[in-house]
Design a protein around this motif. Structure first.
Motif, PDB file in Angstrom:
ATOM      1  N   ALA A  37       0.811  -1.220   0.000  1.00 35.91           N
ATOM      2  CA  ALA A  37       0.000   0.000   0.000  1.00 35.91           C
ATOM      3  C   ALA A  37       0.845   1.271   0.000  1.00 35.91           C
ATOM      4  O   ALA A  37       0.298   2.370  -0.026  1.00 35.91           O
ATOM      5  CB  ALA A  37      -0.945   0.003   1.201  1.00 35.91           C
ATOM      6  N   GLY A  38       2.156   1.139   0.046  1.00 35.39           N
ATOM      7  CA  GLY A  38       3.027   2.311  -0.004  1.00 35.39           C
ATOM      8  C   GLY A  38       3.683   2.620   1.323  1.00 35.39           C
ATOM      9  O   GLY A  38       3.216   3.500   2.059  1.00 35.39           O
ATOM     10  N   PHE A  39       4.773   1.907   1.639  1.00 34.85           N
ATOM     11  CA  PHE A  39       5.419   2.072   2.941  1.00 34.85           C
ATOM     12  C   PHE A  39       5.938   3.486   3.149  1.00 34.85           C
ATOM     13  O   PHE A  39       5.700   4.103   4.190  1.00 34.85           O
ATOM     14  CB  PHE A  39       6.568   1.071   3.098  1.00 34.85           C
ATOM     15  CG  PHE A  39       7.419   1.322   4.309  1.00 34.85           C
ATOM     16  CD1 PHE A  39       6.987   0.937   5.561  1.00 34.85           C
ATOM     17  CD2 PHE A  39       8.656   1.956   4.200  1.00 34.85           C
ATOM     18  CE1 PHE A  39       7.753   1.170   6.690  1.00 34.85           C
ATOM     19  CE2 PHE A  39       9.430   2.200   5.314  1.00 34.85           C
ATOM     20  CZ  PHE A  39       8.974   1.801   6.567  1.00 34.85           C
ATOM     21  N   ASP A  40       6.678   4.015   2.177  1.00 30.93           N
ATOM     22  CA  ASP A  40       7.302   5.338   2.329  1.00 30.93           C
ATOM     23  C   ASP A  40       6.258   6.408   2.637  1.00 30.93           C
ATOM     24  O   ASP A  40       6.437   7.236   3.542  1.00 30.93           O
ATOM     25  CB  ASP A  40       8.060   5.728   1.055  1.00 30.93           C
ATOM     26  CG  ASP A  40       9.255   4.827   0.797  1.00 30.93           C
ATOM     27  OD1 ASP A  40       9.624   4.089   1.725  1.00 30.93           O
ATOM     28  OD2 ASP A  40       9.785   4.859  -0.319  1.00 30.93           O
ATOM     29  N   GLN A  41       5.185   6.388   1.875  1.00 36.44           N
ATOM     30  CA  GLN A  41       4.136   7.391   2.054  1.00 36.44           C
ATOM     31  C   GLN A  41       3.490   7.271   3.429  1.00 36.44           C
ATOM     32  O   GLN A  41       3.347   8.262   4.160  1.00 36.44           O
ATOM     33  CB  GLN A  41       3.079   7.224   0.964  1.00 36.44           C
ATOM     34  CG  GLN A  41       1.920   8.199   1.075  1.00 36.44           C
ATOM     35  CD  GLN A  41       0.753   7.811   0.196  1.00 36.44           C
ATOM     36  OE1 GLN A  41       0.608   6.649  -0.177  1.00 36.44           O
ATOM     37  NE2 GLN A  41      -0.071   8.770  -0.157  1.00 36.44           N
ATOM     38  N   ILE A  42       3.102   6.061   3.806  1.00 35.01           N
ATOM     39  CA  ILE A  42       2.382   5.876   5.063  1.00 35.01           C
ATOM     40  C   ILE A  42       3.300   6.078   6.261  1.00 35.01           C
ATOM     41  O   ILE A  42       2.879   6.613   7.291  1.00 35.01           O
ATOM     42  CB  ILE A  42       1.715   4.483   5.082  1.00 35.01           C
ATOM     43  CG1 ILE A  42       0.619   4.446   4.018  1.00 35.01           C
ATOM     44  CG2 ILE A  42       1.137   4.164   6.453  1.00 35.01           C
ATOM     45  CD1 ILE A  42      -0.064   3.117   3.861  1.00 35.01           C
ATOM     46  N   TYR A  43       4.558   5.691   6.119  1.00 31.98           N
ATOM     47  CA  TYR A  43       5.509   5.914   7.216  1.00 31.98           C
ATOM     48  C   TYR A  43       5.651   7.401   7.522  1.00 31.98           C
ATOM     49  O   TYR A  43       5.790   7.794   8.680  1.00 31.98           O
ATOM     50  CB  TYR A  43       6.873   5.316   6.849  1.00 31.98           C
ATOM     51  CG  TYR A  43       7.898   5.435   7.957  1.00 31.98           C
ATOM     52  CD1 TYR A  43       7.812   4.629   9.086  1.00 31.98           C
ATOM     53  CD2 TYR A  43       8.949   6.346   7.862  1.00 31.98           C
ATOM     54  CE1 TYR A  43       8.748   4.728  10.096  1.00 31.98           C
ATOM     55  CE2 TYR A  43       9.883   6.447   8.866  1.00 31.98           C
ATOM     56  CZ  TYR A  43       9.786   5.639   9.981  1.00 31.98           C
ATOM     57  OH  TYR A  43      10.708   5.745  10.993  1.00 31.98           O
ATOM     58  N   MET A  44       5.594   8.237   6.473  1.00 37.82           N
ATOM     59  CA  MET A  44       5.700   9.673   6.674  1.00 37.82           C
ATOM     60  C   MET A  44       4.416  10.263   7.243  1.00 37.82           C
ATOM     61  O   MET A  44       4.449  11.173   8.080  1.00 37.82           O
ATOM     62  CB  MET A  44       6.027  10.376   5.352  1.00 37.82           C
ATOM     63  CG  MET A  44       7.437  10.164   4.847  1.00 37.82           C
ATOM     64  SD  MET A  44       8.682  10.689   6.047  1.00 37.82           S
ATOM     65  CE  MET A  44       8.154  12.362   6.375  1.00 37.82           C
ATOM     66  N   MET A  45       3.251   9.754   6.819  1.00 42.84           N
ATOM     67  CA  MET A  45       1.979  10.391   7.169  1.00 42.84           C
ATOM     68  C   MET A  45       1.290   9.766   8.378  1.00 42.84           C
ATOM     69  O   MET A  45       0.314  10.306   8.884  1.00 42.84           O
ATOM     70  CB  MET A  45       1.039  10.341   5.950  1.00 42.84           C
ATOM     71  CG  MET A  45       1.596  11.067   4.735  1.00 42.84           C
ATOM     72  SD  MET A  45       0.534  11.002   3.272  1.00 42.84           S
ATOM     73  CE  MET A  45      -0.862  11.956   3.838  1.00 42.84           C
ATOM     74  N   GLU A  46       1.826   8.635   8.849  1.00 39.63           N
ATOM     75  CA  GLU A  46       1.216   7.980  10.009  1.00 39.63           C
ATOM     76  C   GLU A  46       1.586   8.712  11.290  1.00 39.63           C
ATOM     77  O   GLU A  46       2.720   9.177  11.459  1.00 39.63           O
ATOM     78  CB  GLU A  46       1.677   6.524  10.085  1.00 39.63           C
ATOM     79  CG  GLU A  46       1.004   5.729  11.182  1.00 39.63           C
ATOM     80  CD  GLU A  46       1.471   4.281  11.225  1.00 39.63           C
ATOM     81  OE1 GLU A  46       0.844   3.463  11.916  1.00 39.63           O
ATOM     82  OE2 GLU A  46       2.483   3.961  10.556  1.00 39.63           O
ATOM     83  N   ASN A  47       0.637   8.825  12.209  1.00 40.79           N
ATOM     84  CA  ASN A  47       0.904   9.404  13.526  1.00 40.79           C
ATOM     85  C   ASN A  47       0.011   8.718  14.549  1.00 40.79           C
ATOM     86  O   ASN A  47      -0.795   7.839  14.212  1.00 40.79           O
ATOM     87  CB  ASN A  47       0.682  10.926  13.513  1.00 40.79           C
ATOM     88  CG  ASN A  47      -0.695  11.312  12.982  1.00 40.79           C
ATOM     89  OD1 ASN A  47      -1.716  10.937  13.559  1.00 40.79           O
ATOM     90  ND2 ASN A  47      -0.713  12.066  11.876  1.00 40.79           N
ATOM     91  N   ALA A  48       0.163   9.127  15.799  1.00 44.84           N
ATOM     92  CA  ALA A  48      -0.555   8.457  16.880  1.00 44.84           C
ATOM     93  C   ALA A  48      -2.067   8.589  16.761  1.00 44.84           C
ATOM     94  O   ALA A  48      -2.814   7.776  17.312  1.00 44.84           O
ATOM     95  CB  ALA A  48      -0.095   9.014  18.226  1.00 44.84           C
ATOM     96  N   PHE A  49      -2.532   9.584  16.022  1.00 47.65           N
ATOM     97  CA  PHE A  49      -3.973   9.830  15.921  1.00 47.65           C
ATOM     98  C   PHE A  49      -4.644   9.002  14.823  1.00 47.65           C
ATOM     99  O   PHE A  49      -5.797   8.607  14.961  1.00 47.65           O
ATOM    100  CB  PHE A  49      -4.240  11.319  15.664  1.00 47.65           C
ATOM    101  CG  PHE A  49      -3.723  12.207  16.750  1.00 47.65           C
ATOM    102  CD1 PHE A  49      -4.452  12.424  17.907  1.00 47.65           C
ATOM    103  CD2 PHE A  49      -2.479  12.828  16.624  1.00 47.65           C
ATOM    104  CE1 PHE A  49      -3.969  13.247  18.913  1.00 47.65           C
ATOM    105  CE2 PHE A  49      -1.990  13.650  17.623  1.00 47.65           C
ATOM    106  CZ  PHE A  49      -2.734  13.863  18.774  1.00 47.65           C
TER     107      PHE A  49
END
Length: 304
Positions: free
Chosen positions: A237-249
Motif C-alpha cells: 500500500a506504499g510504505f514510504d508514504q504511510i511511514y511519513m503520514m502515520e501518527n498516533a492519531f
C-alpha cells in the motif's frame, strides 16, 4: 543435434554484442533478486542474530501462525487491502483520463507544459510531499486553515483526523503519479494507426464513438498489463508514504503490513516473523498475478 548446436553458435556469434549487453542485467537480477531468496529459510526459523541463519533453530510454521493469529492481523490486513483498492480504483483510471485529454490537445506548447507539471511530482520524495501537505493543511499555519480562519471558519486537523487519513493517502498518491503513468498511455496512443480514425470519421463516428471503438482498444493491452502489475502489488500500500503520514492519531486507519513489519522486524528484531510476512505477501501477489493473467487471456487473448 549437431545442426541445432551449429545454429545456436551461429546466432550467438551474430548477436554477440547483444548478449554482452545482457550480462549486467543478468548479474543484477542474479545477485540482488535470486541469491537473496536463500534468506526465505529465515521464515521457518527462530532466527537468532548471534548464531546466524543456518545455526538458528527451526520453528516450522510458528512465525506464520504468530502473524495470522495475532491481534493486529485483521486490522492491518483490512487497512492494507482497503488503501490499495482505493489507490487502484482512483489511481488506475486517472492517468488514462489525463492521457486521453492530452492526446486531444493540439497546441503543442500547452501540451508539453501540462505534461511537465504533471509528471514532475513523481520525482519528489514522500518527505517533500508530506512537507507540502503540512504547508497546506497544518492546523495552525497551513494555507487552507488560514483561509478558513479568514472566513470565520474553524480550522480542521486534516493531518491528524482519522476521517481524512485515507483520503489524503489516495489523493496525494494520485497527484504524485498521474503524470508519470500518463506517459505510458501517451506512448501507446501514439502507436495507433491514424487511418483507423479516418475510417471511423468516414463512417460517421462521433468523438465518443472513436474513443470507444478506436482509442480504448488501441491501448487495451497496455491497460491490462499495467492492471496486472498493480494487482501483484495489492498488498504493497506504499510504505514510504504511510511511514511519513502515520501518527498516533490516525494509526488505526493507516497502519499496514509494511509499517507493522518495520516495527516488528527492525525495531523489535523479530526477523523471522518479518520474513514470514514478506513471504506471505509474495505468495499472495504471485497468486493474484496468475489469476489476473488468466482473466486477461480469457477476455483479450495472451498479452505477452
Amino acid at each position: 543435434m549437431g545442426m541445432t548446436m551449429k545454429a545456436i553458435a551461429k546466432t550467438a556469434a551474430r548477436y554477440k554484442m547483444m548478449y554482452v549487453l545482457l550480462i549486467p542485467g543478468l548479474l543484477y537480477f542474479s545477485l540482488f533478486k535470486y541469491v537473496p531468496m536463500a534468506g526465505i529459510v529465515i521464515a521457518f526459523k527462530d532466527y537468532n542474530l548471534s548464531v546466524g541463519i543456518w545455526d538458528s533453530p527451526w520453528a516450522g510454521l510458528k512465525n506464520f501462525k504468530d502473524f495470522i493469529y495475532g491481534v493486529y492481523f485483521w486490522d492491518i490486513m483490512s487497512n492494507t487491502v482497503l488503501i490499495s483498492l482505493y489507490k487502484l480504483v482512483y489511481g488506475f483510471p486517472a492517468p488514462i483520463v489525463l492521457a486521453l485529454l492530452l492526446n486531444e490537445v493540439r497546441v503543442n506548447w500547452f501540451k508539453r507544459f501540462v505534461q511537465t507539471i504533471t509528471y514532475m511530482p513523481h520525482f519528489l520524495s514522500w518527505v517533500i510531499v508530506y512537507g507540502l501537505l503540512v504547508a497546506l493543511l497544518a492546523p495552525g499555519e497551513g494555507f487552507i486553515n488560514l483561509l478558513f480562519k479568514q472566513y470565520g471558519m474553524e480550522p480542521v486537523a486534516f493531518l491528524t483526523e482519522p476521517a481524512y487519513a485515507r483520503f489524503l493517502l489516495v489523493a496525494s498518491d494520485v497527484w504524485k503519479e498521474i503524470g508519470w503513468g500518463a506517459i505510458l498511455y501517451l506512448a501507446a496512443l501514439a502507436g495507433i494507426d491514424p487511418s483507423l480514425y479516418e475510417a471511423a470519421r468516414m463512417d460517421g463516428a462521433s468523438k465518443w464513438r472513436q474513443l470507444w471503438h478506436v482509442t480504448l482498444p488501441g491501448i487495451r493491452t497496455v491497460m491490462i498489463m499495467l492492471l496486472i502489475m498493480k494487482l501483484s502489488h495489492i498488498l504493497d500500500a506504499g510504505f514510504d508514504q504511510i511511514y511519513m503520514m502515520e501518527n498516533a492519531f490516525n494509526t488505526d486507519k493507516v497502519d499496514i503490513i509494511d509499517t507493522w513489519v518495520y516495527r516488528e522486524g527492525l525495531e523489535r528484531l523479530k526477523v523471522g516473523l518479518a520474513t514470514a510476512v514478506g513471504l506471505f505477501k509474495a505468495v499472495i501477489g504471485f497468486i493474484l498475478v496468475v489469476m489476473a493473467n488468466k482473466l486477461a487471456k480469457k477476455f483479450d487473448g495472451q498479452i505477452w
